[in-house]
Design a protein around this motif. Structure first.
Motif, mmCIF file in Angstrom:
data_model
loop_
_atom_site.group_PDB
_atom_site.id
_atom_site.type_symbol
_atom_site.label_atom_id
_atom_site.label_comp_id
_atom_site.label_asym_id
_atom_site.label_seq_id
_atom_site.Cartn_x
_atom_site.Cartn_y
_atom_site.Cartn_z
ATOM 1 N N GLY A 186 -177.752 -69.568 -73.242
ATOM 2 C CA GLY A 186 -177.236 -69.460 -71.889
ATOM 3 C C GLY A 186 -177.394 -68.063 -71.339
ATOM 4 O O GLY A 186 -178.118 -67.238 -71.901
ATOM 5 N N LEU A 187 -176.703 -67.824 -70.249
ATOM 6 C CA LEU A 187 -176.730 -66.525 -69.573
ATOM 7 C C LEU A 187 -175.459 -65.764 -69.930
ATOM 8 O O LEU A 187 -174.357 -66.301 -69.799
ATOM 9 C CB LEU A 187 -176.826 -66.721 -68.064
ATOM 10 N N GLN A 223 -173.665 -61.579 -70.057
ATOM 11 C CA GLN A 223 -173.790 -60.179 -69.670
ATOM 12 C C GLN A 223 -174.015 -59.306 -70.899
ATOM 13 O O GLN A 223 -173.617 -59.664 -72.010
ATOM 14 C CB GLN A 223 -172.545 -59.723 -68.930
ATOM 15 N N THR A 242 -183.134 -61.010 -74.715
ATOM 16 C CA THR A 242 -183.534 -62.158 -73.902
ATOM 17 C C THR A 242 -184.798 -62.787 -74.466
ATOM 18 O O THR A 242 -185.814 -62.107 -74.645
ATOM 19 C CB THR A 242 -183.763 -61.738 -72.443
ATOM 20 N N GLN A 283 -182.810 -71.177 -74.637
ATOM 21 C CA GLN A 283 -183.009 -69.936 -73.880
ATOM 22 C C GLN A 283 -181.752 -69.073 -73.923
ATOM 23 O O GLN A 283 -180.640 -69.553 -73.656
ATOM 24 C CB GLN A 283 -183.354 -70.248 -72.420
ATOM 25 N N THR A 291 -180.464 -65.545 -72.171
ATOM 26 C CA THR A 291 -180.741 -64.538 -71.162
ATOM 27 C C THR A 291 -179.567 -63.575 -71.085
ATOM 28 O O THR A 291 -178.427 -63.993 -70.889
ATOM 29 C CB THR A 291 -180.971 -65.176 -69.782
ATOM 30 N N VAL A 292 -179.855 -62.296 -71.270
ATOM 31 C CA VAL A 292 -178.822 -61.265 -71.243
ATOM 32 C C VAL A 292 -179.045 -60.401 -70.019
ATOM 33 O O VAL A 292 -180.090 -59.756 -69.883
ATOM 34 C CB VAL A 292 -178.847 -60.413 -72.521
ATOM 35 N N SER A 293 -178.077 -60.382 -69.134
ATOM 36 C CA SER A 293 -178.201 -59.598 -67.911
ATOM 37 C C SER A 293 -177.621 -58.202 -68.120
ATOM 38 O O SER A 293 -176.667 -58.018 -68.876
ATOM 39 C CB SER A 293 -177.500 -60.300 -66.761
#
Length: 122
Positions: A10-11, A13, A91, A117, A119-121
């Protein structure tokens, strides 16, 4: 039929955590080495970590040492990758793999999951 199904991506931080799961079916995971690979956009797949059937673990990617931990629950026939202190460079699509022994080379593995997937913001 041997099958591996990843979940838990997932997404998140930067600095956050995720736990990836790899559910195995069609075979008993306890008798195999289980590993995790990842592939970032435009890059080759790289080995992240591997856990032998006897419980010995190896981290292949220096950048994740101290942050990622591989484990397995034989009763649930499932393996995990706990990822802490995530960074944007983590990511990638993460894949679980199985074989009779651990290897850091993707070509050594015949059985792959479909990937999840991460994803690291920043």
């Amino acid at each position: 039929q041997l099958q591996l199904v990843e979940s838990g991506g997932g997404l998140v931080q930067s600095g956050g955590s995720l736990r990836l799961s790899c559910a195995a079916s069609g075979f008993a995971l306890r008798y195999y080495a289980i590993g995790w690979f990842r592939q970032a956009p435009g890059k080759e797949r790289e080995g992240v970590s591997c856990l032998t059937s006897r419980g010995g673990s190896t981290i292949y990617t220096d950048s994740v040492k101290g942050r990622f931990t591989i484990s397995r629950d034989n009763a649930k026939n499932t393996a995990y990758l706990q990822m802490n202190s995530l960074k944007p460079e983590d990511t990638a699509v993460y894949y679980c793999v199985v074989d009779s022994h651990c290897s850091e080379y993707a070509a050594s593995y015949d059985y792959w999951g479909q990937g999840t997937q991460v994803t690291v913001s920043s």
